[in-house]
Each structure stands twice: as C-alpha cells, then as structure tokens.
Design a protein around this motif. Sequence first.
Motif, short mmCIF file in Angstrom:
data_model
loop_
_atom_site.label_atom_id
_atom_site.label_comp_id
_atom_site.label_asym_id
_atom_site.label_seq_id
_atom_site.Cartn_x
_atom_site.Cartn_y
_atom_site.Cartn_z
N LYS A 122 0.80 -1.22 0.00
CA LYS A 122 0.00 0.00 0.00
C LYS A 122 0.84 1.27 0.00
CE LYS A 122 -3.85 -2.19 2.41
NZ LYS A 122 -4.73 -2.15 3.60
N GLY A 123 2.08 1.18 0.48
CA GLY A 123 2.90 2.38 0.49
C GLY A 123 4.09 2.23 1.41
N ILE A 124 4.59 3.43 1.87
CA ILE A 124 5.77 3.49 2.73
C ILE A 124 5.31 4.03 4.07
CG2 ILE A 124 8.06 4.50 3.01
CD1 ILE A 124 8.15 4.81 -0.04
N HIS A 125 5.83 3.40 5.16
CA HIS A 125 5.41 3.78 6.50
C HIS A 125 6.66 3.97 7.37
CE1 HIS A 125 1.46 2.40 5.18
NE2 HIS A 125 2.07 1.26 4.78
N VAL A 126 6.54 4.91 8.29
CA VAL A 126 7.63 5.19 9.22
C VAL A 126 7.12 4.83 10.62
CG1 VAL A 126 9.18 6.93 10.15
CG2 VAL A 126 8.51 7.01 7.74
N TYR A 127 7.88 3.96 11.31
CA TYR A 127 7.50 3.47 12.65
C TYR A 127 8.57 3.89 13.65
CZ TYR A 127 4.53 0.29 9.94
OH TYR A 127 3.63 -0.24 9.05
N SER A 128 8.16 3.96 14.90
CA SER A 128 9.14 4.13 15.97
C SER A 128 9.81 2.78 16.23
CB SER A 128 8.46 4.66 17.22
OG SER A 128 7.47 3.74 17.67
N ILE A 129 10.91 2.83 16.95
CA ILE A 129 11.70 1.61 17.16
C ILE A 129 10.89 0.56 17.93
CG2 ILE A 129 13.76 0.69 18.29
CD1 ILE A 129 14.37 2.22 15.76
N ASN A 130 10.12 0.99 18.88
CA ASN A 130 9.43 0.04 19.77
C ASN A 130 7.99 -0.23 19.36
OD1 ASN A 130 11.73 -0.09 21.45
ND2 ASN A 130 11.11 1.81 22.50
N ASN A 131 7.54 0.29 18.26
CA ASN A 131 6.15 0.10 17.84
C ASN A 131 6.11 -0.17 16.35
OD1 ASN A 131 3.42 0.03 17.53
ND2 ASN A 131 3.05 2.16 18.10
N ARG A 132 5.80 -1.42 16.00
CA ARG A 132 5.71 -1.81 14.59
C ARG A 132 4.26 -1.94 14.13
NH1 ARG A 132 10.49 -6.15 13.10
NH2 ARG A 132 12.20 -5.04 14.14
N PHE A 133 3.32 -1.59 14.98
CA PHE A 133 1.92 -1.76 14.62
C PHE A 133 1.31 -0.47 14.05
CE2 PHE A 133 2.72 -4.62 18.29
CZ PHE A 133 2.64 -5.83 17.62
N SER A 134 1.57 0.61 14.71
CA SER A 134 0.97 1.89 14.28
C SER A 134 2.07 2.82 13.72
CB SER A 134 0.29 2.58 15.47
OG SER A 134 -0.72 1.74 15.99
N PRO A 135 2.03 3.15 12.42
CA PRO A 135 3.08 4.02 11.84
C PRO A 135 2.92 5.47 12.29
CG PRO A 135 1.43 3.49 10.20
CD PRO A 135 1.07 2.70 11.41
N ASN A 136 4.08 6.13 12.45
CA ASN A 136 4.07 7.56 12.76
C ASN A 136 3.73 8.41 11.53
OD1 ASN A 136 4.81 6.87 15.37
ND2 ASN A 136 7.01 7.11 14.94
N LYS A 137 4.14 7.92 10.39
CA LYS A 137 3.92 8.65 9.13
C LYS A 137 3.79 7.64 8.02
CE LYS A 137 6.22 12.40 8.65
NZ LYS A 137 7.32 13.38 8.42
N SER A 138 2.88 7.89 7.09
CA SER A 138 2.65 6.97 5.97
C SER A 138 2.62 7.76 4.66
CB SER A 138 1.34 6.21 6.17
OG SER A 138 1.39 5.39 7.31
#
Length: 643
Positions: A232-248
């Motif tokens: 669906k695209g590119i997502h940016v995650y925090s180191i400790n959270n792979r479920f909810s992206p900070n930016k997509s």
Amino acid sequence: MSITGLKRKQPKTFKVKVITMEIEMEFSCEMKWKGKDLFDQACRALGLRESWFFGLQYSIKGMNTWLKMDKKVLDQEIPKEDPIRFCFLAKFYPEKVEEELLQEITQHLFFLQVKKQILDEEIYCSPEATILLASYAVQAKYGDYDPNLHKPGFLAPEELLPKRVLRQYQMTPDMWEERITAWYAGHRGIARYEAEMNYLKIAQDLEMYGVNYFPIAQKKNCTDFLLGVDAKGIHVYSINNRFSPNKSFEWSSIRNISYSEKELTIKPIDKKAEVFKFFSSQPKVNKQIMQLFIGNHDLFMRRRRVDPIEIQQMKAQAREEKARKKMEHQRLAREKQLREEAERAKEELERRLFEVEDKARQANEALRRSEAAAELLAEKAQIAEEEAKLLAQNAAEAEQERHRLEMAALKTKEEKLLMEHKMREAELIAMKLVKESDRRAKEAEHLKQDLQEARNAEEKARQKLQDVGKLNPPSNAAKGTQPSSADARDACPDKVSIKLDLRDIDLKRLSLEIERERLDYLDKSRKFEDRLKELKSEIHALKVEERHAGFLSHWSEVLGSLGRSSGKMCKTPLWMNPFEVDLLDSLQQPFVPCPLNVTNGSLPRTPAEKPSFEIDALAASNVGTGIRKHIKVQQHKTDVIYI
C-alpha cells in the motif's frame, strides 16, 4: 567431429539448489545465465505463472539479499558454495489475496510463507486469531474432521501456535489441542485451497502482514525509526512500535523517490507537503529498499490499470479452475456424503446381518438346547413315570401302612384299655393278696400262739406225768393189797395217755392246717406270678409295637406306677424276704413252676428229738439251666414255716 571437440563445445555449468517452503530443487545453470533465467527455470519447475510476486533470496554476510534479474548470476555477490543455495520466497504481497492470487500453487506458497512468519513471530497475531488460523491449517492438511481417525494427540507433532502464545497461557498441549479441534470440527466440508485462502484472508488484516522493515535515521550514524514497505505504500515506525506508523506515504501520493549512497528522499505529489529524507546504515540496504519501492509501486499501478490479455486469460482460467474445483469439490462432497451414507447403510446392514446371524445362532443354540431339553424332558418324563409308579406303589404301601397303623393304633388303644383293665385287676389281686397275706400273718400269729400254748400245756402235762410216775411206786408198795386203788391207778395213766394222744392229734391237725394254708398260699402266689408274667410279656410286646407310635413313655409310667403300687400294697412279712429275690428274678425270666416236696417227719415226742423237713425246688436264677437246688430248713419244734 572428434570426442574432444564435442567436450570443448559443451557449455560450462554450475549447480544451484532452489529451496521453497515445501520442496527443494536442483538445477545445472550455464555460466552465462542471468538471474531471470534461473528464476524462470524455477517457476517452470513449480508450474508457477504469477511469478511477479516471488524472487530468489540468498544470505551473504548475515544479510538477506534478493537476486537481481538483469545481471548474471555469477557476477553478483553470491555465496561461494556448491551447490549455491537460493530460497524461492514471496518478495511482494498482494493487497487482496482473494482477487490477486489466481493459481493454487501461488496461493499455497503464500500460505506456507505467511504461516511460517506467524509461527516465527515475524508477524504478530493475537492468541484467539492464532487458534483460528491453526484450525484452518489443520483443515488444509488433514481434511474434514473424523473422530474415528483423529484421535486425541494427533496434533502433538504439529507446530501450530507461536511460542509466545504458548508461554503466555498456562495450558497443557492437550488443552490447546482441544481448543483447536473444536474450531477444526466446524470447518467440515471446506477444501484445502479454501482453507488456505481463508487463512490468508485473516492474515492479510494483520498489521505486520507483508511489511519489510529497515532501520533508518533522519541524521547520519544513528537509528531513530523503522521504515516499512508494503503493497500500500511506505510507513515510518518508531523503534518500539511496529503496529501503528508515525507517518505513511501511499503510492498514489508519492511523486518521486531518489537516493544517493546512504540518503533516500521521498517527494510527495503535494508540493506543499514536506519532503522526507532519511539515511540507512549501508548503501546495499538503500539499493534493496529502492528495489522494493519500485516493485511494490509497479504492482500498485498494475492493479489500477486494465489487465493485460495474459492476466485476463489467467483470471478467466483461474475462475474456471475455481468453478471446476468447486464443482469437483461439491461432487466429491456429495460422493463422500453418499459414500458415508453407503458406509453407514453398510454398517447398518452389517450390524443387522450380525444381529440376524446372532439371532440365528442363538435360535440354533436355543433349538439345540430345546432338543437336548426335550430329550432330557423325555428321560425325565420316563423317570417321572417310573417314579410315579414307584410313588403310587409307595403310596399304596403307605396307605396300607397307614391302615395297618390305624388298625394297630386301634388295636393298641384296645390293648391299652385291656392292659389298663388287666392292671386294675392285677392291682385288685395284689391288694387282695396283701390283705390275704395280712390275714394269714395274723392267723399264723394266732396259730403260733396256740401252738406255743399247746407246747406249754404239753410240757406241763409231761411234767405232771413225771411227777405222777415218781409218786406211784411207793404207794403201790404200801397198799399192795388194795385192788380197787390199783385199778384206779391203772386207769389214770390211760387218761393221761388219752389226753396226750388228743394233744398229738391236735398238733397234727394244726400242722396239717398250717401245711394246707401254706400250700394254698403257694398256689395263689404261683397264680399271681403267672399273671404278672403274662402282664409283663404283654407289656413288653406292646412296647415293641408302640415304640414308633410314642407310647413308650406312657408304658414306662404305667410300669413305674405298677411297681410303686405293688411295692406299697404287697408288703410281705419278714419271714418271706428270702423268697422275694427269687420271685423278682422269676418275673424277669420265663416262669417255670417247680414242684415242692415236703418231707414231714413225725412230730417230736421228746425235747431231744429234732423234727425237720426238706423243700426241693428249682432256683429261680437257674430255671433256664435245669439245675435243681436243694434247700434244707431245720425246723425247731416250736417254729411254724411260711413260704
């Protein structure tokens, strides 16, 4: 052409091993083959037409790298090993598996890979979802649930749940298997490809499904975020959270992506939007990220364009194949159902046949038993008939015996009455004898007194005679001349002698009377003994006959009363005691009358004389032996003997 020339013209090859999630394949590749040649060879071997989702991955220096399709295989940085190992894996993931995955092999390979990623915890899944996915995996492998085949413990060798879930709950393997089996039993009728598709449809909704993660930083030499690339695209995650992206950044909103060595730049279509720049750890990682960008973006654009003829044909074939498989599955389901019904009917028929055979066997056994019972009953009937005859005979005998006993009882009653009458007579006789004995005793006493008086008178007369004899001689000498007085004296002795003769006659008469009384008493005693003997023999016979009738005690009492009454009534004088023993012994033995001889001497004339008589009789104790016993009794001149 020579053999050496042929060898020179043969191309050089190298060995390659391609490993899928299910099988391993080995190929001999030419030295000039590119990555696409090897990949096409593997796809042909698998029968895979949807090759744009897959790629060949190898591991070099601890980093997983995809084989480039446009470069030669040997020119790439591949491990130096023989054979060279490549993993045939899914490189790009579809947005909607049900619409994009056309071939069953494609679907199966995705299913195996996603299942492994969930078990290895590369894709996070909740415990409830893992149990449901495990049930679909079991349905895809084992088919419909059958309690007869799938016994408890059949899932023990299978790896179905992530270790994280097993550690999270304190449950035994049997408990996990019970829960999975409960879901698995509800999937009855689902084919293998349908179970795998349902598995993928659940898995595609997971947050980490189809995402490739790379560590990145907005500044050099540090790691701040994780970059995720998916369909669906590119997502940016925090180191400790792979479920909810900070930016997509969706593929439709990206205008341009560029990179230079370690820096990557993402430019959105919206010019007012901020340009996102980041750095990766190595240039090789940037190249790999760039390849994923390009591949996912191409697939994203392809999904939104009209499908090529080839894809349309594939989709049509896939739909036809699915319809055919569905019809085949339905047909197989119907056949399976019919077969199960036929098997159940067969089992029912076999059961009924077994029951009928069992009933027939039981009937045969019952028939045999009835025949045996009939034979036994016939034998028993014969025996019963014989026993009936015997019982009839015994009944007749018993009736005769009863009649005889009744007659005997009547006779016994009559004899009892007669015996009582005889006993009363015996008691009367005994009383008469006692009275007679008393009377005789009194008479004997009187006679004894009279005899004593006679003896005293005789003594006195003798004394007077002696006195007279002494006085007569002198008187005669003095008066010898007087004849009248001499005649008178001669007449006196005559008177004395006459008186003495009269006294002797009285004594003889008295002795004869005593003897007559004694003989009369003996005769009566003998008759009484005979009567007692008869009574005793009759009582003894009655005892023998009435022993079974219960009259023994009664006759014992009668005998006892008879003995007591006779003992009370028959009190004999003391002079009869020597004869009582013989009399009682004679009652116990058959009575034999014995003659009694009495030798009576002349009565004594002088005191010096000792008259005596002898009594000869058979001893009562020696009656049976025939021995005569002599009893001598010395009689005093003044004694009177009673026997």
